[in-house]
Design a protein around this motif. Structure first.
Motif, short mmCIF file in Angstrom:
data_model
loop_
_atom_site.label_atom_id
_atom_site.label_comp_id
_atom_site.label_asym_id
_atom_site.label_seq_id
_atom_site.Cartn_x
_atom_site.Cartn_y
_atom_site.Cartn_z
N ARG A 1 48.71 1.11 -0.95
CA ARG A 1 48.66 2.21 0.02
C ARG A 1 50.05 2.47 0.61
O ARG A 1 50.45 3.63 0.80
CB ARG A 1 47.68 1.90 1.15
CG ARG A 1 46.25 2.20 0.77
CD ARG A 1 45.33 2.10 1.99
NE ARG A 1 44.22 1.25 1.59
CZ ARG A 1 43.96 0.04 2.04
NH1 ARG A 1 44.70 -0.51 2.95
NH2 ARG A 1 42.95 -0.65 1.58
N VAL B 1 52.17 4.48 -1.78
CA VAL B 1 51.81 5.90 -1.77
C VAL B 1 52.41 6.58 -0.55
O VAL B 1 52.97 7.69 -0.64
CB VAL B 1 50.27 6.07 -1.80
CG1 VAL B 1 49.86 7.50 -1.53
CG2 VAL B 1 49.71 5.59 -3.13
N GLN B 2 52.34 5.93 0.60
CA GLN B 2 52.90 6.51 1.82
C GLN B 2 54.42 6.64 1.72
O GLN B 2 55.00 7.64 2.16
CB GLN B 2 52.52 5.67 3.03
CG GLN B 2 51.06 5.76 3.39
CD GLN B 2 50.68 4.83 4.53
OE1 GLN B 2 51.47 3.99 4.96
NE2 GLN B 2 49.46 4.96 5.01
N GLU C 1 56.17 7.02 -1.03
CA GLU C 1 56.47 8.12 -1.95
C GLU C 1 56.32 9.47 -1.25
O GLU C 1 57.15 10.36 -1.41
CB GLU C 1 55.55 8.05 -3.18
CG GLU C 1 55.89 6.91 -4.11
CD GLU C 1 54.88 6.73 -5.24
OE1 GLU C 1 53.79 7.35 -5.18
OE2 GLU C 1 55.16 5.98 -6.17
N PHE C 2 55.26 9.62 -0.45
CA PHE C 2 55.06 10.86 0.30
C PHE C 2 56.21 11.07 1.28
O PHE C 2 56.75 12.18 1.39
CB PHE C 2 53.72 10.81 1.04
CG PHE C 2 53.48 12.01 1.90
CD1 PHE C 2 53.12 13.22 1.34
CD2 PHE C 2 53.62 11.93 3.28
CE1 PHE C 2 52.92 14.34 2.14
CE2 PHE C 2 53.41 13.04 4.08
CZ PHE C 2 53.05 14.25 3.50
#
Length: 104
Positions: free
Chosen positions: A47, A50-51, A53-54
């Motif tokens: 998780r 993913v954060q 990368e965002f």
């Protein structure tokens, strides 16, 4: 096998095996808990990736916007200098034209 071993020897070995089984069961329980914790940690890391990368994408967009904003004063300055040069050239041409017309 019990015939070869005495009754006391068989009982003693059975007790040792039961103790080992209990110890192994406790160790397995601890390892299972540890495996669950590692699994949960891996999910949290996924998780987090993913954060990140965002966040990196958002940062890239903000960087582009900031670059455009930083270019605006330079563009205005170029426009001002262009206007000043045009005004000076127009004044010079007007002065020359006035001199030529007054001489005629």
């Amino acid at each position: 096998m019990a015939d070869k071993l005495g009754g006391d020897e068989a009982s003693r070995r059975l007790v040792k095996l039961e103790e080992r089984e209990k110890t192994n069961a406790r160790r397995l329980d601890r390892l299972e808990g540890l495996a669950n914790e590692v699994h949960a940690q891996n999910e949290n890391i996924a998780r987090l990736i993913v954060q990140i990368e965002f966040t990196n994408k958002q940062l890239s967009l903000q960087e582009k916007r900031l670059t455009e904003i930083e270019k605006q004063p330079r563009a205005r300055l170029n426009l001002i200098w262009g206007s000043v040069i045009t005004a000076l050239a127009s004044a010079a041409v007007g002065a020359i034209a006035t001199v030529i017309i007054s001489l005629i």
